[in-house]
Structures are given as structure tokens and as C-alpha cells.
Scaffold this motif. Sequence first.
Motif, PDB file in Angstrom:
ATOM      1  N   THR A 118       0.732  -1.177  -0.024  1.00 60.18           N
ATOM      2  CA  THR A 118       0.052   0.146  -0.070  1.00 60.18           C
ATOM      3  C   THR A 118       0.799   1.282   0.028  1.00 60.18           C
ATOM      4  O   THR A 118       0.595   2.118  -0.903  1.00 60.18           O
ATOM      5  CB  THR A 118      -1.058   0.033   1.310  1.00 60.18           C
ATOM      6  OG1 THR A 118      -1.784  -1.328   1.248  1.00 60.18           O
ATOM      7  CG2 THR A 118      -1.994   1.461   1.219  1.00 60.18           C
ATOM      8  N   GLN A 119       1.902   1.295   0.829  1.00 62.03           N
ATOM      9  CA  GLN A 119       2.856   2.347   0.893  1.00 62.03           C
ATOM     10  C   GLN A 119       3.447   2.524  -0.503  1.00 62.03           C
ATOM     11  O   GLN A 119       3.692   3.762  -1.087  1.00 62.03           O
ATOM     12  CB  GLN A 119       3.919   2.175   1.905  1.00 62.03           C
ATOM     13  CG  GLN A 119       3.521   2.432   3.389  1.00 62.03           C
ATOM     14  CD  GLN A 119       4.549   1.905   4.460  1.00 62.03           C
ATOM     15  OE1 GLN A 119       5.343   1.063   4.280  1.00 62.03           O
ATOM     16  NE2 GLN A 119       4.289   2.487   5.672  1.00 62.03           N
ATOM     17  N   LYS A 120       3.765   1.619  -1.339  1.00 63.52           N
ATOM     18  CA  LYS A 120       4.392   1.675  -2.765  1.00 63.52           C
ATOM     19  C   LYS A 120       3.295   2.292  -3.597  1.00 63.52           C
ATOM     20  O   LYS A 120       3.682   3.142  -4.382  1.00 63.52           O
ATOM     21  CB  LYS A 120       5.130   0.374  -3.084  1.00 63.52           C
ATOM     22  CG  LYS A 120       6.176   0.025  -2.492  1.00 63.52           C
ATOM     23  CD  LYS A 120       6.825  -1.364  -2.969  1.00 63.52           C
ATOM     24  CE  LYS A 120       7.937  -1.791  -2.380  1.00 63.52           C
ATOM     25  NZ  LYS A 120       8.334  -3.064  -2.856  1.00 63.52           N
ATOM     26  N   ASP A 121       2.337   1.854  -3.589  1.00 68.73           N
ATOM     27  CA  ASP A 121       0.961   2.267  -4.249  1.00 68.73           C
ATOM     28  C   ASP A 121       0.655   3.854  -3.900  1.00 68.73           C
ATOM     29  O   ASP A 121       0.416   4.514  -4.737  1.00 68.73           O
ATOM     30  CB  ASP A 121      -0.448   1.324  -3.829  1.00 68.73           C
ATOM     31  CG  ASP A 121      -0.245   0.237  -4.478  1.00 68.73           C
ATOM     32  OD1 ASP A 121       0.800  -0.051  -5.164  1.00 68.73           O
ATOM     33  OD2 ASP A 121      -1.188  -0.856  -3.995  1.00 68.73           O
ATOM     34  N   ALA A 125       1.097   6.813  -6.728  1.00 74.37           N
ATOM     35  CA  ALA A 125      -0.234   7.566  -6.971  1.00 74.37           C
ATOM     36  C   ALA A 125       0.449   9.091  -6.695  1.00 74.37           C
ATOM     37  O   ALA A 125      -0.053  10.080  -7.537  1.00 74.37           O
ATOM     38  CB  ALA A 125      -1.200   7.395  -5.975  1.00 74.37           C
ATOM     39  N   GLN A 126       1.207   9.348  -5.545  1.00 68.61           N
ATOM     40  CA  GLN A 126       1.801  10.701  -5.476  1.00 68.61           C
ATOM     41  C   GLN A 126       2.692  11.140  -6.616  1.00 68.61           C
ATOM     42  O   GLN A 126       2.346  12.357  -7.003  1.00 68.61           O
ATOM     43  CB  GLN A 126       2.334  10.820  -3.940  1.00 68.61           C
ATOM     44  CG  GLN A 126       1.401  10.868  -2.982  1.00 68.61           C
ATOM     45  CD  GLN A 126       2.459  10.662  -1.749  1.00 68.61           C
ATOM     46  OE1 GLN A 126       3.435  10.008  -1.429  1.00 68.61           O
ATOM     47  NE2 GLN A 126       1.757  11.060  -0.446  1.00 68.61           N
ATOM     48  N   LYS A 127       3.386  10.296  -7.003  1.00 67.17           N
ATOM     49  CA  LYS A 127       4.396  10.682  -8.230  1.00 67.17           C
ATOM     50  C   LYS A 127       3.419  10.996  -9.262  1.00 67.17           C
ATOM     51  O   LYS A 127       3.570  12.084 -10.379  1.00 67.17           O
ATOM     52  CB  LYS A 127       5.275   9.631  -8.611  1.00 67.17           C
ATOM     53  CG  LYS A 127       6.168   9.817  -9.580  1.00 67.17           C
ATOM     54  CD  LYS A 127       7.360   8.821  -9.754  1.00 67.17           C
ATOM     55  CE  LYS A 127       8.247   9.400 -11.033  1.00 67.17           C
ATOM     56  NZ  LYS A 127       8.090  10.595 -11.857  1.00 67.17           N
TER      57      LYS A 127
END
Length: 143
Positions: A118-121, A125-127
Amino acid sequence: MIEELVWHRPEYRGRESELITLSGCAEIAGVTQTTISSWRTRYPGRFPAIVAESKRMLRLVVRTEFIEFLAQHQQRDLKRASHRPRAEILEAEIERLSVRLTTLRKREQRHMEALKKTQKDVEAAQKHLADAQEELRLLAANG
């Protein structure tokens, strides 16, 4: 009763005030509904028979029959507990807790792995959001 009931013991029709739901049984006994379900399975000859039930799984038993069952059940538990050596009780509790701890550690590991994903996702998404905002800013600046 509000819902239409299927009566297994029709002699109690019209005597609904003498009945109790299985969740009410759990409340009286101070246990979970899962425990009530286990008791029904484990003690089919002693647990009160279902008097009526609805399509939505509302099940009713005779209140006095349940209270009698509960008193007998608690009496049997007291007798059984008083005959078991304390060391045996503690060994069983240690075994139960060890199994529980193993289960919880496995669950914790799965949750940690899911959190990492989830943190990678979130980072991705932020990028993508930052890239889209930057592209929009450049389009607006160029006109």
C-alpha cells in the motif's frame, strides 16, 4: 414477533414472551453468539430445541429451558474444573496461547506485507499526481 416465523414447536405460538433469541441467550450467559452456536452443536441433546425461526436466521428457544441448560452447563464446568490439576489447566492454556500467538504473528506478517504494498502504491499515486499537476502547469504556462 415482527417477522414471520416457522414454528417447530407450535405449542409456543402466541406465547412469544416465554421465548428468547440465541443472541439473548448469549447475553444472559455472558458469552458470544459463537459460543452459543458451539453449545448447540456440542450438546444437541441438552441444548434447548429451536422453537421457531425466521428466514433471516432469528432463532428462538424457551427461556426457562435455556436457563436450566445454562445452570447445568455451569455446574458441569465447575465439577470438571475442580477435578483438573492446576498444572494441567496451565499447560492447556499455554498450548492454546502459543497457537494463538503463532496465528497472530502470521497475521501481523501478512498485514506488514500488505502495508508495504500500500505504501508503494501511495508513493506511485503521489508521483503520478505530481506529474499530472506539473504537466497541467506547463500547458497553462504555454498557453
